[in-house]
Design a protein around this motif. Structure first.
Motif, PDB file in Angstrom:
ATOM      1  N   ASP A   1       5.460  -3.553   5.114  1.00 59.08           N
ATOM      2  CA  ASP A   1       4.224  -4.296   4.917  1.00 59.08           C
ATOM      3  C   ASP A   1       3.489  -4.517   6.229  1.00 59.08           C
ATOM      4  O   ASP A   1       2.483  -5.195   6.259  1.00 59.08           O
ATOM      5  CB  ASP A   1       4.482  -5.624   4.212  1.00 59.08           C
ATOM      6  N   VAL A   2       4.004  -3.926   7.299  1.00 57.77           N
ATOM      7  CA  VAL A   2       3.375  -4.062   8.611  1.00 57.77           C
ATOM      8  C   VAL A   2       3.322  -2.701   9.297  1.00 57.77           C
ATOM      9  O   VAL A   2       4.081  -1.796   8.959  1.00 57.77           O
ATOM     10  CB  VAL A   2       4.143  -5.058   9.517  1.00 57.77           C
ATOM     11  N   VAL A   3       2.398  -2.577  10.236  1.00 57.61           N
ATOM     12  CA  VAL A   3       2.333  -1.418  11.130  1.00 57.61           C
ATOM     13  C   VAL A   3       2.315  -1.945  12.551  1.00 57.61           C
ATOM     14  O   VAL A   3       1.936  -3.093  12.800  1.00 57.61           O
ATOM     15  CB  VAL A   3       1.096  -0.533  10.861  1.00 57.61           C
ATOM     16  N   GLU A   4       2.731  -1.113  13.472  1.00 56.23           N
ATOM     17  CA  GLU A   4       2.737  -1.517  14.874  1.00 56.23           C
ATOM     18  C   GLU A   4       1.398  -1.160  15.510  1.00 56.23           C
ATOM     19  O   GLU A   4       1.006   0.003  15.542  1.00 56.23           O
ATOM     20  CB  GLU A   4       3.874  -0.840  15.623  1.00 56.23           C
ATOM     21  N   VAL A   5       0.697  -2.162  16.001  1.00 59.51           N
ATOM     22  CA  VAL A   5      -0.592  -1.986  16.659  1.00 59.51           C
ATOM     23  C   VAL A   5      -0.373  -2.017  18.166  1.00 59.51           C
ATOM     24  O   VAL A   5       0.352  -2.879  18.677  1.00 59.51           O
ATOM     25  CB  VAL A   5      -1.582  -3.097  16.231  1.00 59.51           C
TER      26      VAL A   5
ATOM     27  N   PHE B   1      -4.605   7.937   4.783  1.00 58.10           N
ATOM     28  CA  PHE B   1      -5.107   6.660   4.277  1.00 58.10           C
ATOM     29  C   PHE B   1      -4.026   5.946   3.484  1.00 58.10           C
ATOM     30  O   PHE B   1      -3.145   6.543   2.904  1.00 58.10           O
ATOM     31  CB  PHE B   1      -6.370   6.836   3.426  1.00 58.10           C
ATOM     32  N   TYR B   2      -4.128   4.613   3.533  1.00 58.44           N
ATOM     33  CA  TYR B   2      -3.297   3.730   2.722  1.00 58.44           C
ATOM     34  C   TYR B   2      -4.140   3.299   1.526  1.00 58.44           C
ATOM     35  O   TYR B   2      -5.339   3.073   1.662  1.00 58.44           O
ATOM     36  CB  TYR B   2      -2.885   2.491   3.503  1.00 58.44           C
ATOM     37  N   TYR B   3      -3.507   3.152   0.378  1.00 60.70           N
ATOM     38  CA  TYR B   3      -4.226   2.742  -0.828  1.00 60.70           C
ATOM     39  C   TYR B   3      -3.345   1.807  -1.652  1.00 60.70           C
ATOM     40  O   TYR B   3      -2.134   1.778  -1.483  1.00 60.70           O
ATOM     41  CB  TYR B   3      -4.657   3.967  -1.645  1.00 60.70           C
ATOM     42  N   PRO B   4      -3.941   1.027  -2.560  1.00 61.81           N
ATOM     43  CA  PRO B   4      -3.172   0.060  -3.346  1.00 61.81           C
ATOM     44  C   PRO B   4      -2.134   0.723  -4.264  1.00 61.81           C
ATOM     45  O   PRO B   4      -2.368   1.808  -4.790  1.00 61.81           O
ATOM     46  CB  PRO B   4      -4.226  -0.648  -4.200  1.00 61.81           C
ATOM     47  N   THR B   5      -1.024   0.048  -4.441  1.00 59.00           N
ATOM     48  CA  THR B   5      -0.006   0.446  -5.413  1.00 59.00           C
ATOM     49  C   THR B   5      -0.166  -0.466  -6.635  1.00 59.00           C
ATOM     50  O   THR B   5      -0.855  -1.491  -6.555  1.00 59.00           O
ATOM     51  CB  THR B   5       1.406   0.274  -4.823  1.00 59.00           C
ATOM     52  N   PRO B   6       0.465  -0.140  -7.752  1.00 57.80           N
ATOM     53  CA  PRO B   6       0.359  -1.038  -8.912  1.00 57.80           C
ATOM     54  C   PRO B   6       0.797  -2.472  -8.584  1.00 57.80           C
ATOM     55  O   PRO B   6       0.142  -3.430  -9.008  1.00 57.80           O
ATOM     56  CB  PRO B   6       1.284  -0.396  -9.956  1.00 57.80           C
TER      57      PRO B   6
ATOM     58  N   CYS C   1       0.845  -1.180   0.000  1.00 60.66           N
ATOM     59  CA  CYS C   1       0.000   0.000   0.000  1.00 60.66           C
ATOM     60  C   CYS C   1       0.881   1.230   0.000  1.00 60.66           C
ATOM     61  O   CYS C   1       2.041   1.175   0.343  1.00 60.66           O
ATOM     62  CB  CYS C   1      -0.889   0.031   1.247  1.00 60.66           C
ATOM     63  N   ALA C   2       0.275   2.344  -0.345  1.00 60.97           N
ATOM     64  CA  ALA C   2       0.950   3.627  -0.236  1.00 60.97           C
ATOM     65  C   ALA C   2       0.175   4.440   0.784  1.00 60.97           C
ATOM     66  O   ALA C   2      -1.016   4.241   0.974  1.00 60.97           O
ATOM     67  CB  ALA C   2       0.968   4.328  -1.586  1.00 60.97           C
ATOM     68  N   LEU C   3       0.858   5.366   1.436  1.00 64.37           N
ATOM     69  CA  LEU C   3       0.238   6.204   2.452  1.00 64.37           C
ATOM     70  C   LEU C   3       0.071   7.596   1.905  1.00 64.37           C
ATOM     71  O   LEU C   3       1.041   8.204   1.471  1.00 64.37           O
ATOM     72  CB  LEU C   3       1.108   6.237   3.712  1.00 64.37           C
TER      73      LEU C   3
ATOM     74  N   SER D   1      -8.123  -2.406  -1.270  1.00 63.33           N
ATOM     75  CA  SER D   1      -8.646  -1.705  -0.094  1.00 63.33           C
ATOM     76  C   SER D   1      -7.972  -0.368   0.134  1.00 63.33           C
ATOM     77  O   SER D   1      -6.779  -0.204  -0.112  1.00 63.33           O
ATOM     78  CB  SER D   1      -8.455  -2.556   1.167  1.00 63.33           C
ATOM     79  N   ILE D   2      -8.761   0.566   0.631  1.00 63.31           N
ATOM     80  CA  ILE D   2      -8.270   1.843   1.142  1.00 63.31           C
ATOM     81  C   ILE D   2      -8.499   1.790   2.647  1.00 63.31           C
ATOM     82  O   ILE D   2      -9.606   1.504   3.103  1.00 63.31           O
ATOM     83  CB  ILE D   2      -9.013   3.029   0.507  1.00 63.31           C
ATOM     84  N   PHE D   3      -7.435   2.051   3.416  1.00 63.00           N
ATOM     85  CA  PHE D   3      -7.491   2.014   4.871  1.00 63.00           C
ATOM     86  C   PHE D   3      -7.439   3.445   5.386  1.00 63.00           C
ATOM     87  O   PHE D   3      -6.440   4.138   5.189  1.00 63.00           O
ATOM     88  CB  PHE D   3      -6.303   1.228   5.436  1.00 63.00           C
ATOM     89  N   CYS D   4      -8.503   3.910   6.050  1.00 62.22           N
ATOM     90  CA  CYS D   4      -8.609   5.284   6.545  1.00 62.22           C
ATOM     91  C   CYS D   4      -8.241   5.326   8.030  1.00 62.22           C
ATOM     92  O   CYS D   4      -8.800   4.570   8.832  1.00 62.22           O
ATOM     93  CB  CYS D   4     -10.028   5.793   6.385  1.00 62.22           C
ATOM     94  N   LEU D   5      -7.316   6.217   8.382  1.00 61.36           N
ATOM     95  CA  LEU D   5      -6.856   6.339   9.767  1.00 61.36           C
ATOM     96  C   LEU D   5      -7.009   7.772  10.256  1.00 61.36           C
ATOM     97  O   LEU D   5      -6.545   8.712   9.601  1.00 61.36           O
ATOM     98  CB  LEU D   5      -5.389   5.919   9.882  1.00 61.36           C
ATOM     99  N   ALA D   6      -7.647   7.942  11.398  1.00 61.03           N
ATOM    100  CA  ALA D   6      -7.821   9.263  12.008  1.00 61.03           C
ATOM    101  C   ALA D   6      -6.685   9.515  12.994  1.00 61.03           C
ATOM    102  O   ALA D   6      -6.167   8.584  13.601  1.00 61.03           O
ATOM    103  CB  ALA D   6      -9.163   9.335  12.739  1.00 61.03           C
ATOM    104  N   HIS D   7      -6.320  10.780  13.137  1.00 57.17           N
ATOM    105  CA  HIS D   7      -5.275  11.148  14.092  1.00 57.17           C
ATOM    106  C   HIS D   7      -5.485  12.574  14.573  1.00 57.17           C
ATOM    107  O   HIS D   7      -6.206  13.353  13.944  1.00 57.17           O
ATOM    108  CB  HIS D   7      -3.881  10.983  13.475  1.00 57.17           C
ATOM    109  N   GLU D   8      -4.889  12.880  15.691  1.00 59.02           N
ATOM    110  CA  GLU D   8      -4.897  14.236  16.223  1.00 59.02           C
ATOM    111  C   GLU D   8      -3.592  14.882  15.770  1.00 59.02           C
ATOM    112  O   GLU D   8      -2.511  14.413  16.141  1.00 59.02           O
ATOM    113  CB  GLU D   8      -4.997  14.215  17.747  1.00 59.02           C
TER     114      GLU D   8
END
Length: 166
Positions: free
Chosen positions: A70-74, A131-136, A25-27, A145-152
């Protein structure tokens, strides 16, 4: 905080203009990425972006621009975190629609989904989103998938943003 439609357009344009590449994905982000990748904390769990669940709180602001990950820290939302997954949206195009399309689509659709999770419209919120979105290359592997993330903006926070109404 209320944002005028002109400021909202500028904010959305800034969001869509700043992009960091991730494997899979791309951010798209209004955050200026750090030039150093921080070491994950001992309390977090590395999770594939494709396995993130709605409401997952993540440490994702310290990604170097252009970094392949390819990973994020949860982390538990009660611990300091950078952002929270508020929507996972399907891309239904039959063939790769192009990066510009995905950035526009992500910005528009994440903004529309924002109020369902946060409890107020994006234009009235103190929070922002990325948001993260697909790359070629991830598209070829089935990423739709598009992954939407909220932040302050500018701070780590504790607690979930679900129903925050700010």
């Amino acid at each position: 905080m209320t944002i005028s439609s002109g400021a909202l357009s500028a904010r959305l344009s800034a969001l869509l203009a700043s992009v960091a590449m991730l494997s899979g994905c791309a951010l798209a982000s209004s955050i200026t990425p750090s030039t150093e990748l921080t070491t994950p904390s001992s309390t977090g769990t590395l999770v594939s972006i494709f396995e993130l669940e709605l409401g997952a709180c993540v440490l994702d602001r310290q990604r170097p621009e252009g970094a392949d990950v390819d990973v994020v820290e949860v982390v538990p939302c009660e611990e300091p975190h950078d952002s929270e997954l508020f929507a996972r949206l399907a891309v239904t195009e039959a063939s790769f629609p192009g990066t510009d399309f995905l950035i526009r689509e992500g910005g528009t659709r994440c903004q529309s989904a924002f109020a369902d999770f946060i409890g107020v419209d994006f234009s009235e919120s103190v929070y922002d989103f990325t948001f993260y979105y697909p790359t070629p290359s991830s598209w070829v592997d089935g990423d739709r998938s598009i992954f939407c993330l909220a932040h302050e903006p500018g701070v780590q926070r504790t607690g979930s943003l679900l129903g925050a109404e700010r």
